[in-house]
Design an enzyme around this catalytic site. Structure first.
Site, PDB file in Angstrom:
ATOM      1  N   ASP A  61      -2.223  -2.997  -7.753  1.00  0.00           N
ATOM      2  CA  ASP A  61      -3.476  -3.720  -7.524  1.00  0.00           C
ATOM      3  C   ASP A  61      -4.148  -3.264  -6.234  1.00  0.00           C
ATOM      4  OD1 ASP A  61      -2.253  -5.137  -9.655  1.00  0.00           O
ATOM      5  OD2 ASP A  61      -3.537  -6.848  -9.231  1.00  0.00           O
ATOM      6  N   HIS A 116       1.432  -1.471 -14.532  1.00  0.00           N
ATOM      7  CA  HIS A 116       0.290  -2.404 -14.453  1.00  0.00           C
ATOM      8  C   HIS A 116      -0.867  -1.931 -15.346  1.00  0.00           C
ATOM      9  CE1 HIS A 116      -2.801  -5.026 -12.604  1.00  0.00           C
ATOM     10  NE2 HIS A 116      -1.757  -5.815 -12.363  1.00  0.00           N
ATOM     11  N   HIS A 124       0.497  -9.996  -4.028  1.00  0.00           N
ATOM     12  CA  HIS A 124      -0.675 -10.844  -3.812  1.00  0.00           C
ATOM     13  C   HIS A 124      -0.578 -12.036  -4.763  1.00  0.00           C
ATOM     14  CE1 HIS A 124      -1.755  -8.321  -7.210  1.00  0.00           C
ATOM     15  NE2 HIS A 124      -2.826  -9.050  -7.448  1.00  0.00           N
ATOM     16  N   HIS A 132      -2.485 -13.344  -7.212  1.00  0.00           N
ATOM     17  CA  HIS A 132      -3.115 -13.458  -8.526  1.00  0.00           C
ATOM     18  C   HIS A 132      -2.082 -13.901  -9.559  1.00  0.00           C
ATOM     19  CE1 HIS A 132      -6.895 -10.790  -7.681  1.00  0.00           C
ATOM     20  NE2 HIS A 132      -7.059 -12.037  -7.331  1.00  0.00           N
ATOM     21  N   HIS A 175      -7.374  -4.474  -2.293  1.00  0.00           N
ATOM     22  CA  HIS A 175      -7.668  -5.160  -3.554  1.00  0.00           C
ATOM     23  C   HIS A 175      -8.744  -6.216  -3.292  1.00  0.00           C
ATOM     24  CE1 HIS A 175      -7.067  -6.230  -7.638  1.00  0.00           C
ATOM     25  NE2 HIS A 175      -6.371  -7.347  -7.423  1.00  0.00           N
ATOM     26  N   ASP A 229      -1.165 -13.140 -12.564  1.00  0.00           N
ATOM     27  CA  ASP A 229      -0.294 -12.245 -13.330  1.00  0.00           C
ATOM     28  C   ASP A 229       0.857 -11.702 -12.497  1.00  0.00           C
ATOM     29  OD1 ASP A 229      -2.268 -10.838 -11.900  1.00  0.00           O
ATOM     30  OD2 ASP A 229      -2.173  -9.103 -13.220  1.00  0.00           O
ATOM     31  N   HIS A 230       0.872 -12.012 -11.198  1.00  0.00           N
ATOM     32  CA  HIS A 230       1.952 -11.554 -10.326  1.00  0.00           C
ATOM     33  C   HIS A 230       2.875 -12.680  -9.857  1.00  0.00           C
ATOM     34  CE1 HIS A 230       0.438  -7.361  -9.686  1.00  0.00           C
ATOM     35  NE2 HIS A 230      -0.641  -7.948 -10.169  1.00  0.00           N
TER      36      HIS A 230
END
Length: 304
Positions: free
Chosen positions: A206, A265, A61, A63, A138, A65-66
């Site tokens: 997530d 994670h 996804h 976001h 998520h 942090d990914h």
């Protein structure tokens, strides 16, 4: 043989000894990267692996942090004179987000080929393996991924003779090819035994625990799953933030009958994940903590 390396285990933000989320696998001269958090290319270099052979990038996804490590990774690949296209798979909107990030990484000498996911399930073949993407739950569209390497049955010369297969066709049929010869069409199933056990790695982060994860992780040799919270009393927060606890991940592993679970994670507030491993191990004995550059080589089962 499938090489698996968990490049980072941190959720939300990197810590001094905990890089952001990413996973890299290598098979048959091909490398696949799932997610690319900040510092991913540093972890790849510290592992001693090469970015050059990455031909498939999967995004769970969008976001930060990914995906925050993407501009640097792509620039490094370009500076290494890469010219081969890079295939990028992710949820709808992935292209828009990646192109926005490329404002600081302009002029790449290779093309990016996008495939955006909109359906609950998606399957492709790439460099000798199957990639399955499945939708999870998520706060934004998010997918888990399974890398599956099938293993054909053993060559059976008696079966080939019984089917009157010309010997010059045997080798090609063993490789999975369909052969037309002497006015007849021969298929691999005419010379091969029953399909043997292959290899499977499932990566999921997530998300809340949902039945679809069990379905798609079923029988995996390695299940890498988020465990955002390990401490007692975090169940309500996990539900609010659409994440999972250690115990919820362990229960998924048990139901999916996987061989091994790696938790990943971790929340930045979870300084000592090792203090909370006993409870998930009561649920699933092969639950283990992920750590930076944790590596595993998966081999096909030996035959007597």
């Amino acid at each position: 043989m499938l090489d698996v390396c968990l490049l980072g285990t941190s959720g939300m933000m990197p810590l001094p000894r905990r890089a952001l989320t990413a996973l890299m696998t290598r098979f048959n001269g091909s490398s696949m990267l799932i997610d690319c958090g900040e510092g991913t290319q540093v972890s790849i270099r510290e592992q001693g692996w090469s970015m050059h052979d990455i031909d498939l990038l999967c995004i769970t996804h969008t976001h930060g942090d990914h995906i925050s490590g993407l501009p640097g990774l792509l620039l490094s690949m370009g500076n290494a004179e890469r010219t081969e296209p890079l295939r990028i798979i992710g949820p709808k909107g992935t292209r828009r987000v990646v192109e926005s990030l490329l404002v600081i990484a302009p002029g790449l000498p290779f093309e990016l080929e996008y495939e955006e996911l909109t359906e609950p399930f998606y399957q492709i073949e790439n460099k000798g393996y199957i990639l399955e993407a499945f939708r999870v739950r998520h706060t934004v569209p998010c997918y888990g991924y399974s890398q599956i390497i099938r293993r054909a049955g053993k060559f059976d010369p008696d079966k080939a003779k019984a089917n009157d297969i010309p010997m010059p066709a045997w080798g090609r049929l063993q490789k999975g090819e369909t052969v037309e010869m002497d006015g007849r069409v021969f298929t691999p199933d005419m010379v091969l035994g029953r399909e043997r056990k292959g290899l499977k790695v499932t990566y999921c982060t997530d998300t809340r625990p949902i039945p679809e994860i069990v379905e798609h992780a079923k029988g995996a040799d390695l299940f890498i799953c988020e465990g955002m919270y390990g401490e007692p009393g975090m169940e309500t927060k996990a539900k609010e933030k659409k994440h999972m606890t250690f115990s919820e991940a362990a229960l998924l592993a048990k139901r999916a009958e996987v061989a091994e679970l790696w938790l990943t994670h971790f929340s930045p507030s979870l300084i000592r994940p090792d203090l909370y491993l006993d409870k998930p191990r009561e649920i699933f004995a092969e639950a283990k903590l992920g750590k930076e550059r944790k590596t595993r080589i998966l081999n096909f089962e030996s035959e007597e």
